[in-house]
Scaffold this active site. Structure first.
Site, short mmCIF file in Angstrom:
data_model
loop_
_atom_site.label_atom_id
_atom_site.label_comp_id
_atom_site.label_asym_id
_atom_site.label_seq_id
_atom_site.Cartn_x
_atom_site.Cartn_y
_atom_site.Cartn_z
N HIS A 115 0.75 -1.24 0.02
CA HIS A 115 0.04 -0.08 0.15
C HIS A 115 0.85 1.34 0.06
O HIS A 115 0.76 2.29 -0.54
CB HIS A 115 -1.04 -0.07 1.11
CG HIS A 115 -1.79 1.25 1.38
ND1 HIS A 115 -1.13 2.41 2.11
CD2 HIS A 115 -2.92 1.60 0.86
CE1 HIS A 115 -2.25 3.18 2.16
NE2 HIS A 115 -3.14 2.83 1.28
N CYS A 151 33.90 3.05 -27.37
CA CYS A 151 32.99 2.90 -26.05
C CYS A 151 33.68 3.57 -24.86
O CYS A 151 33.17 3.56 -23.43
CB CYS A 151 32.57 1.33 -25.55
SG CYS A 151 33.77 0.34 -25.08
#
Length: 792
Positions: free
Chosen positions: A418, A747
Site C-alpha cells: 500500500h 565505447c
C-alpha cells in the site's frame, strides 16, 4: 434472481450493476478460461441490492445529509461521520428477498463443492477499478467466511465499509459524489493459498513504467499480507516478448524475508477469520514459488492484459491442495499507465552521510524533511506538511494524511504494498521493508530519503545536498553513425531505453558483479578457503540458491538480461569482467584468491585472467551466465566483448575457451568483438580481425598505453585522447575494420567529453559511438554536423 448474479453471467458491460471488481471477475470467467486463466467461481450482489438496503432501513437521506459539507481534512469529524454511518449499516436488516437470494447462491456454491464452503467476501464499488482511479483497498475484504449466518453478517460489514474514513476521503479527493457510488458484494470460493503462496502482479514495471515486463510478488499464505505490506515478498520480473516465444525470460529474482504467513483461524468468525503465524527460517531462505509457476503467472497476466488492452494490476493465489494457480482480481493499473513522459528526471545525491535505514526504493527521487515516527493510525494527524512519515506499515486508513508527506519510510512491505502504491500516486519517494526504521530513525530528526541509487533506498541522517537534472525526450538530428549508450547499472536500463539511442555500446560486467553479486566468484565456489565471518556473509547472499555457482550465474544473467530486455531488439554489447587484481581482492572473500601486484593496470587483467588457473573457474561462470541470457532467456541481441587482449595468440586461446563453454561465434547469431585498447590491437588490426567480428575502441587505456601515463597517478597531467599518437592509432583501427567490413565502434569516455574527438571519429568513418546518457543529445548534434560537413 433480481439482486444476485453469478460471475459467469457478468461481463465488463455490467460495471454499473456490479462494480469494477466483480465485472472484471465475470469478464475473465467468461472470456479467458480457454486461455488458461482460472478464476474461482462465485457471485455478486447488484447495485440495486445496495440501494434496497438503504431504503429498507430508511438510511439514504440520513447518510448523505451527514456527508454533505464534510471537511475530510478534519480528521476528527471524518472519523465521527464514518463511524456513525458504518454503525447504521452494520446494524441494518437485509431486505428478505436479498437475504434469500444470497443464501440460495451460497448454497449452490456449497453443493458444487460437496461441502460447506469457505468464501472470500469482497467489496466492488461502482466507481472502483477505473483506469484513472483504482480505489484499491478502500473497502474491506473478509476471508475464510463459512456458513450462512456468518455470510450474512459479513455482507452487512462490507456494505458498511463503503464508508470507512479512507473511502470517504478518497472519493472526495477523486471528485466522486457519495450518493452516486453504489457497492456490490463479491462472494468467491476461497483458494487454499494459506497452504501455499499468493501475491500481486503488474503487467508493467511499477518503478519505470516499462511496458514489456510483468512484475510478480509472492509470499506464503493468504494474499492480504502482500497487499497490505505486512511482509516483504519475493519479487520476479518476466520479459513479455520472449515469454510468448517459448523462452524462460525471468530477468530478475529478488528474495524477500516473508516473515509472516496468513492462515485460517481455527474458530473463524466475521472480523477474526484469519491469523498470522511466523514462517520458519527455511521458508524465508527459499523462494515461495518456482520458476515454472512464475512463468505461468506471467502468461496469465499477458493474456489478461491483451484482453483488456491496457496495463493491469492483478491479485493471484496458488491452491496448496490442487497446486493450481488462480486469478482473484484484475483491475487497470492507474499510476504508470497514466504518465506521459516528456523528460527523464535524474535525482543526483551530492554527498553521503550516516545511513539510518535502508530498504527497497520506490521511485527514483530524493526528498528531505523532518522524520515523524508514527506507530498507530490513531496518531496519524501528528504528521505535518513536508514531513517524512516513518511507520511500521500503512494501509488505506492512512490515506487521509499521506498526501502531507514528503516521503514515506516503512519497516515492512514490498514494491506492491500500500505505501508503495500511494507513494507512486503522490509522486514522492518511499523506502519500504526497512526492518527497523521506526527504531533507528529518531522522531523529529531531519533526514534525507534517497531512492536515486538503484534498487536500494537509503534514509540518511541530516540534510544531504542533491540536485535534479532533466533530460527532455526528443528525437534530435538523424545520423548515419550509430549512437549507443554506456549503461552501468541494470536498474537504470528501463528508463534509459526511452532515449533515442541505437543500442548499448558497453555494459560492464564488473559493475553487475560488484553491485549485485558482491562476492568473488572463487569465494562462492570455495567457501572453505575464506574466514568464518566471510562464510556467514556468503551464506546470507546464497539464500534461495542451490550453491555459489547457481547464485553467481543467476544474478549475473539477470543483471545482463535487464539491460538486454530494456533495449530489445537493439544490440547490447556486454564486456566480460575487467576488474584488476586489487579490485577483485576488494570483493567479499576476494583477498585469498588474488595476487598483490605493484601495477594492477598492467598485470593480471582482461583476457589473461580467463585462462589463468586462478580465475578459470570464475570465467566459466561468466560464460554460463551469458549462455543463459542468450539461449534460456532468448536475448540474442547480446553481443560479447573481450577486454585487454594483448596478442592474437591470446585471442585465439580465449575464443577456444569460449567455445568449450558453449559460446561459439556465429552460433545463435552470436557476435564477438575485441576491445581495441592496446597499441598492438591497432598495429596488428588485420590479424586480430581474423578471429572476431570487429573492434570497440577503449580510448582511456589506449591513451595510457600509447603515451605511457598512469590514470591513477595525480602527478602526470595534460595527457588525453586528443594526442596525435592516440588519434593515429584510432584511425588505423577504423581503417582496418572498414577494409575488412567489420564492426568498429568506440565505447571509451572521450566522445562524451570532447566534441573534437567525436568530429574526428566521424570523419575517420567510425560505425558507432557509445556515449554517456547525459551527453547523447549534445553529441548527436555534433555527429550530425560532422556528417554534413564530410558530405560537402
Amino acid at each position: 434472481m433480481h439482486y444476485v448474479k453469478f460471475f459467469d453471467e457478468i461481463t465488463l458491460q455490467d460495471l454499473p450493476l456490479v462494480g469494477g471488481k466483480n465485472a472484471s471477475l465475470g469478464e475473465m470467467s467468461r472470456a479467458l478460461a480457454s486461455l488458461g486463466v482460472k478464476v474461482p467461481e462465485g457471485f455478486a450482489t447488484t447495485a440495486e441490492a445496495y440501494w434496497a438496503v438503504l431504503d429498507h432501513n430508511e438510511l439514504r437521506e440520513r447518510m448523505f445529509a451527514k456527508l454533505a459539507g464534510l471537511d475530510v481534512g478534519d480528521v476528527e469529524s471524518l472519523a465521527e461521520t464514518g463511524r456513525q454511518i458504518r454503525d447504521w449499516l452494520t446494524h441494518a436488516t437485509l431486505p428478505p428477498r436479498l437475504e434469500e437470494e444470497i443464501l440460495a447462491a451460497y448454497q449452490r456454491l456449497c453443493e458444487a463443492a460437496g461441502r460447506t464452503l469457505e468464501v472470500a467476501v469482497r467489496s466492488s464499488a461502482t466507481a472502483e477499478d477505473l483506469p484513472t482511479a483504482s480505489f484499491a483497498g478502500q473497502q474491506e475484504t473478509y476471508l475464510n467466511i463459512r456458513g450462512a449466518e456468518n455470510l450474512l453478517v459479513t455482507c452487512k460489514r462490507v456494505f458498511a465499509s463503503l464508508f470507512t474514513d479512507r473511502a470517504i476521503a478518497y472519493r472526495t479527493h477523486q471528485g466522486f459524489a457519495h450518493d452516486k457510488v453504489a457497492l456490490s458484494i463479491g462472494v468467491q470460493r476461497m483458494v487454499r493459498s494459506d497452504l501455499a503462496a499468493s501475491g500481486v502482479m503488474f503487467t508493467l514495471d511499477t518503478e519505470s513504467g516499462f511496458r514489456d515486463a510483468v512484475l510478480i510478488t509472492a509470499a506464503y499464505g493468504l494474499g492480504e499480507n502482500v497487499v497490505q505490506g505486512a511482509v516483504n515478498p519475493d519479487e520476479f520480473l518476466v520479459f513479455k516478448p520472449l515469454l510468448e516465444q517459448g523462452f524462460r525470460p525471468i530477468i530478475k529474482r529478488q528474495l524477500g524475508s516473508k516473515a509472516l504467513r496468513m492462515i485460517y483461524a481455527s474458530d473463524p468468525q466475521p472480523g477474526r477469520s484469519t491469523r498470522n503465524v511466523e514462517t520458519s527460517p527455511e521458508e524465508r531462505a527459499c523462494f515461495s514459488v518456482t520458476d515454472e509457476e512464475v512463468l505461468e503467472l506471467a502468461r496469465q497476466a499477458v493474456a489478461i492484459e491483451r484482453h483488456y488492452g491496457r496495463p493491469m494490476d492483478i491479485e493471484w493465489a496458488k491452491d496448496g491442495i490442487s497446486n493450481e494457480l488462480y486469478v482473484l482480481q484484475a483491475r487497470p493499473e492507474t499510476v504508470q499507465s497514466q504518465r506521459r513522459i516528456t523528460a527523464i528526471e535524474h535525482y543526483i545525491l551530492q554527498g553521503h552521510g550516516e545511513v539510518l535505514a535502508r530498504g527497497k526504493a520506490v521511485g527514483q527521487k530524493i526528498a528531505a524533511g523532518r522524520a515523524r515516527v508514527i506507530l498507530h493510525v490513531r496518531d496519524m494527524d501528528r504528521l505535518q506538511d513536508g514531513e517524512v512519515l516513518v511507520t511500521d506499515m500503512t494501509d488505506p486508513d492512512w490515506e487521509p494524511v499521506m498526501k502531507r508527506a514528503a516521503a514515506i519510510v516503512t519497516n515492512r512491505g514490498g514494491r506492491t504494498c500500500h505505501a508503495a502504491i500511494v507513494a507512486r500516486e503522490l509522486g514522492i519517494p518511499a523506502v519500504v521493508g526497512c526492518g527497523e526504521a521506526t527504531q533507528r530513525i529518531p522522531d523529529g530528526q531531519e533526514v534525507t530519503v534517497s531512492c536515486a541509487e538503484g534498487d536500494a533506498g537509503h534514509v540518511f541522517r541530516g540534510y544531504i545536498p542533491y540536485r535534479v537534472a532533466q533530460q527532455p525526450l526528443r528525437e534530435g538530428a538523424t545520423t548515419r553513425t550509430k549512437l549507443y549508450l554506456n549503461v552501468a547499472r541494470p536498474e537504470q536500463a528501463f528508463e534509459l531505453a526511452l532515449l533515442p539511442a541505437d543500442g548499448v555500446g558497453l555494459a560492464r560486467m564488473e559493475f553487475i558483479i560488484m553491485r549485485h553479486i558482491q562476492a568473488h566468484p572463487n569465494a562462492l565456489l570455495h567457501p572453505e578457503r575464506v574466514d568464518e565471518n566471510t562464510r556467514r556473509q556468503i551464506e546470507v547472499l546464497l539464500r534461495g540458491y542451490q550453491d555459489g555457482a547457481d547464485y553467481f550465474i543467476h544474478k549475473l544473467a539477470e543483471g545482463v538480461a535487464q539491460i538486454a530486455a530494456a533495449f530489445w531488439p537493439r544490440p547490447v554489447i556486454v564486456r566480460f569482467s575487467d576488474f584488476k587484481s586489487n579490485e577483485y581482492a576488494a570483493l567479499l572473500g576476494g583477498a585469498p584468491f588474488e595476487p598483490r601486484e605493484e601495477n594492477p593496470m598492467l598485470g593480471l587483467r582482461g583476457a589473461a585472467r580467463y585462462y589463468h588457473s586462478g580465475y578459470a573457474e570464475g570465467f566459466a561462470l561468466e560464460c554460463a551466465a551469458l549462455k543463459r541470457v542468450r539461449e534460456v532467456m532468448g536475448l540474442t541481441n547480446v553481443a560479447l566483448l573481450l577486454p585487454f587482449v594483448r596478442t592474437v595468440a591470446e585471442a585465439r586461446e580465449v575464443i577456444a575457451l569460449l567455445e568449450r563453454h558453449g559460446l561459439r561465434r556465429g552460433e545463435h547469431e552470436l557476435k564477438l568483438y575485441i576491445m581495441c585498447e592496446i597499441p598492438a590491437n591497432a598495429l596488428l588490426a588485420h590479424d586480430f580481425l581474423t578471429v572476431c567480428d570487429g573492434f570497440s575502441i577503449g580510448s582511456n587505456d589506449l591513451t595510457q598505453l600509447t603515451l605511457g601515463v598512469d590514470r591513477d597517478s595525480g602527478l602526470l597531467t595534460g595527457f588525453d585522447e586528443r594526442d596525435p599518437a592516440v588519434l593515429a592509432l584510432m584511425r588505423m583501427a577504423i581503417s582496418a575494420c572498414r577494409k575488412e567490413g567489420k564492426y568498429i565502434g568506440i565505447c571509451g569516455q572521450a566522445p562524451s567529453d570532447f566534441p573534437e574527438i567525436t568530429r574526428f571519429l566521424v570523419e575517420a568513418g567510425i560505425g558507432s559511438i557509445s556515449l554517456n546518457p547525459d551527453s547523447l543529445f549534445a553529441m548527436r548534434e555534433v555527429v550530425a554536423a560532422a556528417e554534413s560537413a564530410a558530405q560537402r
